[in-house]
Scaffold this motif. Structure first.
Motif, PDB file in Angstrom:
ATOM      1  N   LEU A   1       0.827  -1.202   0.000  1.00  9.76           N
ATOM      2  CA  LEU A   1       0.000   0.000   0.000  1.00  9.76           C
ATOM      3  C   LEU A   1       0.866   1.258   0.000  1.00  9.76           C
ATOM      4  CD1 LEU A   1      -2.850   1.188   0.135  1.00  9.76           C
ATOM      5  CD2 LEU A   1      -2.708   1.021   2.617  1.00  9.76           C
ATOM      6  N   THR A   2       1.929   1.258   0.776  1.00  9.42           N
ATOM      7  CA  THR A   2       2.837   2.408   0.827  1.00  9.42           C
ATOM      8  C   THR A   2       3.489   2.638  -0.533  1.00  9.42           C
ATOM      9  OG1 THR A   2       3.261   2.001   3.164  1.00  9.42           O
ATOM     10  CG2 THR A   2       4.863   3.362   1.989  1.00  9.42           C
ATOM     11  N   LEU A   3       3.938   1.562  -1.164  1.00 10.85           N
ATOM     12  CA  LEU A   3       4.546   1.689  -2.495  1.00 10.85           C
ATOM     13  C   LEU A   3       3.540   2.191  -3.518  1.00 10.85           C
ATOM     14  CD1 LEU A   3       6.796  -1.494  -2.714  1.00 10.85           C
ATOM     15  CD2 LEU A   3       7.537   0.884  -2.642  1.00 10.85           C
ATOM     16  N   LEU A   4       2.328   1.672  -3.452  1.00  9.53           N
ATOM     17  CA  LEU A   4       1.290   2.075  -4.386  1.00  9.53           C
ATOM     18  C   LEU A   4       0.968   3.556  -4.240  1.00  9.53           C
ATOM     19  CD1 LEU A   4      -0.720   1.080  -6.524  1.00  9.53           C
ATOM     20  CD2 LEU A   4      -2.311   0.611  -4.679  1.00  9.53           C
ATOM     21  N   ARG A   5       0.818   4.007  -3.000  1.00  9.12           N
ATOM     22  CA  ARG A   5       0.496   5.414  -2.750  1.00  9.12           C
ATOM     23  C   ARG A   5       1.634   6.348  -3.124  1.00  9.12           C
ATOM     24  NH1 ARG A   5      -2.618   4.965   3.057  1.00  9.12           N
ATOM     25  NH2 ARG A   5      -4.616   4.256   2.206  1.00  9.12           N
ATOM     26  N   SER A   6       2.866   5.871  -3.045  1.00  6.52           N
ATOM     27  CA  SER A   6       4.010   6.723  -3.362  1.00  6.52           C
ATOM     28  C   SER A   6       4.300   6.780  -4.857  1.00  6.52           C
ATOM     29  CB  SER A   6       5.250   6.247  -2.607  1.00  6.52           C
ATOM     30  OG  SER A   6       5.685   5.004  -3.121  1.00  6.52           O
ATOM     31  N   GLY A   7       3.565   6.001  -5.644  1.00  3.11           N
ATOM     32  CA  GLY A   7       3.758   6.013  -7.096  1.00  3.11           C
ATOM     33  C   GLY A   7       5.000   5.251  -7.520  1.00  3.11           C
ATOM     34  N   ALA A   8       5.267   4.142  -6.870  1.00  4.51           N
ATOM     35  CA  ALA A   8       6.463   3.346  -7.155  1.00  4.51           C
ATOM     36  C   ALA A   8       6.438   2.809  -8.581  1.00  4.51           C
ATOM     37  CB  ALA A   8       6.565   2.190  -6.161  1.00  4.51           C
ATOM     38  N   ASP A   9       7.610   2.469  -9.056  1.00  4.89           N
ATOM     39  CA  ASP A   9       7.791   1.888 -10.385  1.00  4.89           C
ATOM     40  C   ASP A   9       6.994   0.579 -10.493  1.00  4.89           C
ATOM     41  OD1 ASP A   9      10.134  -0.046 -12.006  1.00  4.89           O
ATOM     42  OD2 ASP A   9       9.255   1.726 -12.947  1.00  4.89           O
ATOM     43  N   ALA A  10       6.525   0.275 -11.687  1.00  9.40           N
ATOM     44  CA  ALA A  10       5.702  -0.922 -11.898  1.00  9.40           C
ATOM     45  C   ALA A  10       6.455  -2.202 -11.536  1.00  9.40           C
ATOM     46  CB  ALA A  10       5.221  -0.979 -13.336  1.00  9.40           C
ATOM     47  N   ALA A  11       7.746  -2.252 -11.833  1.00  9.39           N
ATOM     48  CA  ALA A  11       8.523  -3.450 -11.526  1.00  9.39           C
ATOM     49  C   ALA A  11       8.662  -3.636 -10.011  1.00  9.39           C
ATOM     50  CB  ALA A  11       9.895  -3.370 -12.179  1.00  9.39           C
ATOM     51  N   VAL A  12       8.887  -2.543  -9.290  1.00  5.76           N
ATOM     52  CA  VAL A  12       9.001  -2.608  -7.824  1.00  5.76           C
ATOM     53  C   VAL A  12       7.675  -3.036  -7.217  1.00  5.76           C
ATOM     54  CG1 VAL A  12       9.411  -1.224  -5.747  1.00  5.76           C
ATOM     55  CG2 VAL A  12      10.829  -0.883  -7.770  1.00  5.76           C
ATOM     56  N   LEU A  13       6.590  -2.470  -7.734  1.00  4.69           N
ATOM     57  CA  LEU A  13       5.259  -2.811  -7.238  1.00  4.69           C
ATOM     58  C   LEU A  13       4.933  -4.278  -7.520  1.00  4.69           C
ATOM     59  CD1 LEU A  13       2.947  -1.452  -5.778  1.00  4.69           C
ATOM     60  CD2 LEU A  13       1.996  -0.808  -7.987  1.00  4.69           C
ATOM     61  N   ALA A  14       5.284  -4.754  -8.708  1.00  6.35           N
ATOM     62  CA  ALA A  14       5.041  -6.161  -9.051  1.00  6.35           C
ATOM     63  C   ALA A  14       5.810  -7.093  -8.113  1.00  6.35           C
ATOM     64  CB  ALA A  14       5.428  -6.423 -10.498  1.00  6.35           C
ATOM     65  N   ALA A  15       7.051  -6.737  -7.793  1.00  6.89           N
ATOM     66  CA  ALA A  15       7.845  -7.547  -6.864  1.00  6.89           C
ATOM     67  C   ALA A  15       7.216  -7.558  -5.471  1.00  6.89           C
ATOM     68  CB  ALA A  15       9.273  -7.022  -6.793  1.00  6.89           C
ATOM     69  N   CYS A  16       6.709  -6.416  -5.047  1.00  6.84           N
ATOM     70  CA  CYS A  16       6.054  -6.340  -3.738  1.00  6.84           C
ATOM     71  C   CYS A  16       4.772  -7.174  -3.723  1.00  6.84           C
ATOM     72  CB  CYS A  16       5.764  -4.884  -3.386  1.00  6.84           C
ATOM     73  SG  CYS A  16       5.200  -4.675  -1.693  1.00  6.84           S
ATOM     74  N   TYR A  17       4.019  -7.142  -4.817  1.00  6.94           N
ATOM     75  CA  TYR A  17       2.815  -7.963  -4.916  1.00  6.94           C
ATOM     76  C   TYR A  17       3.180  -9.456  -4.879  1.00  6.94           C
ATOM     77  CZ  TYR A  17      -0.243  -4.021  -6.116  1.00  6.94           C
ATOM     78  OH  TYR A  17      -0.965  -2.861  -6.099  1.00  6.94           O
ATOM     79  N   ASP A  18       4.295  -9.816  -5.512  1.00  2.00           N
ATOM     80  CA  ASP A  18       4.756 -11.211  -5.465  1.00  2.00           C
ATOM     81  C   ASP A  18       5.076 -11.622  -4.031  1.00  2.00           C
ATOM     82  OD1 ASP A  18       4.483 -11.530  -8.195  1.00  2.00           O
ATOM     83  OD2 ASP A  18       6.597 -11.120  -8.626  1.00  2.00           O
ATOM     84  N   ASP A  19       5.735 -10.722  -3.297  1.00  7.35           N
ATOM     85  CA  ASP A  19       6.045 -11.001  -1.891  1.00  7.35           C
ATOM     86  C   ASP A  19       4.771 -11.179  -1.073  1.00  7.35           C
ATOM     87  OD1 ASP A  19       8.732 -10.824  -2.447  1.00  7.35           O
ATOM     88  OD2 ASP A  19       8.923  -8.761  -1.721  1.00  7.35           O
ATOM     89  N   LEU A  20       3.785 -10.307  -1.294  1.00  7.12           N
ATOM     90  CA  LEU A  20       2.514 -10.402  -0.573  1.00  7.12           C
ATOM     91  C   LEU A  20       1.809 -11.710  -0.902  1.00  7.12           C
ATOM     92  CD1 LEU A  20       0.298  -9.297   1.253  1.00  7.12           C
ATOM     93  CD2 LEU A  20      -0.529  -7.949  -0.690  1.00  7.12           C
ATOM     94  N   ASP A  21       1.840 -12.097  -2.166  1.00  9.37           N
ATOM     95  CA  ASP A  21       1.238 -13.366  -2.579  1.00  9.37           C
ATOM     96  C   ASP A  21       1.914 -14.527  -1.852  1.00  9.37           C
ATOM     97  OD1 ASP A  21      -0.511 -14.868  -4.619  1.00  9.37           O
ATOM     98  OD2 ASP A  21       1.476 -15.746  -4.941  1.00  9.37           O
ATOM     99  N   HIS A  22       3.242 -14.497  -1.778  1.00  8.39           N
ATOM    100  CA  HIS A  22       3.996 -15.559  -1.100  1.00  8.39           C
ATOM    101  C   HIS A  22       3.641 -15.613   0.394  1.00  8.39           C
ATOM    102  CE1 HIS A  22       7.287 -18.313  -0.391  1.00  8.39           C
ATOM    103  NE2 HIS A  22       7.729 -17.523   0.570  1.00  8.39           N
ATOM    104  N   VAL A  23       3.567 -14.462   1.031  1.00 14.13           N
ATOM    105  CA  VAL A  23       3.243 -14.402   2.460  1.00 14.13           C
ATOM    106  C   VAL A  23       1.823 -14.919   2.711  1.00 14.13           C
ATOM    107  CG1 VAL A  23       2.827 -12.812   4.386  1.00 14.13           C
ATOM    108  CG2 VAL A  23       4.876 -12.573   3.001  1.00 14.13           C
ATOM    109  N   LEU A  24       0.882 -14.556   1.848  1.00 12.77           N
ATOM    110  CA  LEU A  24      -0.490 -15.042   1.993  1.00 12.77           C
ATOM    111  C   LEU A  24      -0.543 -16.564   1.909  1.00 12.77           C
ATOM    112  CD1 LEU A  24      -2.479 -12.410  -0.075  1.00 12.77           C
ATOM    113  CD2 LEU A  24      -2.940 -13.029   2.296  1.00 12.77           C
ATOM    114  N   ARG A  25       0.173 -17.118   0.936  1.00 15.11           N
ATOM    115  CA  ARG A  25       0.175 -18.578   0.769  1.00 15.11           C
ATOM    116  C   ARG A  25       0.852 -19.268   1.955  1.00 15.11           C
ATOM    117  NH1 ARG A  25      -1.495 -19.889  -4.506  1.00 15.11           N
ATOM    118  NH2 ARG A  25      -1.577 -18.051  -5.824  1.00 15.11           N
ATOM    119  N   GLN A  26       1.928 -18.679   2.478  1.00 15.38           N
ATOM    120  CA  GLN A  26       2.588 -19.248   3.654  1.00 15.38           C
ATOM    121  C   GLN A  26       1.674 -19.205   4.873  1.00 15.38           C
ATOM    122  OE1 GLN A  26       6.299 -17.116   4.117  1.00 15.38           O
ATOM    123  NE2 GLN A  26       7.435 -18.926   3.456  1.00 15.38           N
ATOM    124  N   ALA A  27       0.799 -18.181   4.926  1.00 15.61           N
ATOM    125  CA  ALA A  27      -0.112 -18.047   6.063  1.00 15.61           C
ATOM    126  C   ALA A  27      -1.313 -18.981   5.947  1.00 15.61           C
ATOM    127  CB  ALA A  27      -0.575 -16.602   6.179  1.00 15.61           C
ATOM    128  N   GLY A  28      -1.393 -19.739   4.859  1.00 12.20           N
ATOM    129  CA  GLY A  28      -2.462 -20.716   4.722  1.00 12.20           C
ATOM    130  C   GLY A  28      -3.589 -20.312   3.794  1.00 12.20           C
TER     131      GLY A  28
END
Length: 131
Positions: free
Chosen positions: A41-68
């Protein structure tokens, strides 16, 4: 050579993040999921680069899957397919009583264009399927 992330995929993932943050789901309450979502959310609001945002979304996806959460960030049950979320295009239409067929895309943050025929601002509305 790097490949730029697909913008439509980023838009779907952003919608999924919005849905996740707005949910009362128990997975969202886990500290690691909450931290990853807040980082995105912080990256999105700050207008981060698309590649950085995509990497952050990948991390969030990984964390969600690890959490079950087997859905991860983006699955058919989350994102643009969420009930109440619909894609639509806003257009500006003629403001006069005898409407012409002029249609222009209307941006959310910009005022509607001026109609020179009726000397007034055009009206914003959703594009209908028949148009």
């Amino acid at each position: 050579m790097t490949v730029q992330p697909d913008c439509s995929a980023l838009a779907r993932r952003t919608a999924a993040l919005c849905t996740l943050l707005g949910s009362s789901d128990h997975v969202r309450r886990l500290p690691e999921v909450q931290a990853a979502a807040e980082r995105a959310l912080t990256l999105l609001r700050s207008g981060a680069d698309a590649a950085v945002l995509a990497a952050c979304y990948d991390d969030l996806d990984h964390v969600l899957r690890q959490a079950g959460d087997a859905r991860g960030l983006l699955n058919e049950s989350r994102g643009a397919t969420t009930p109440g979320v619909a894609t639509h295009i806003k257009v500006a239409v003629c403001p006069g009583p005898a409407r012409c067929s002029r249609l222009e895309r209307a941006r959310d943050l910009l005022p509607a264009p001026h109609c020179a025929v009726h000397d007034a601002r055009m009206h914003k509305r959703r594009l209908r399927p028949e148009e």
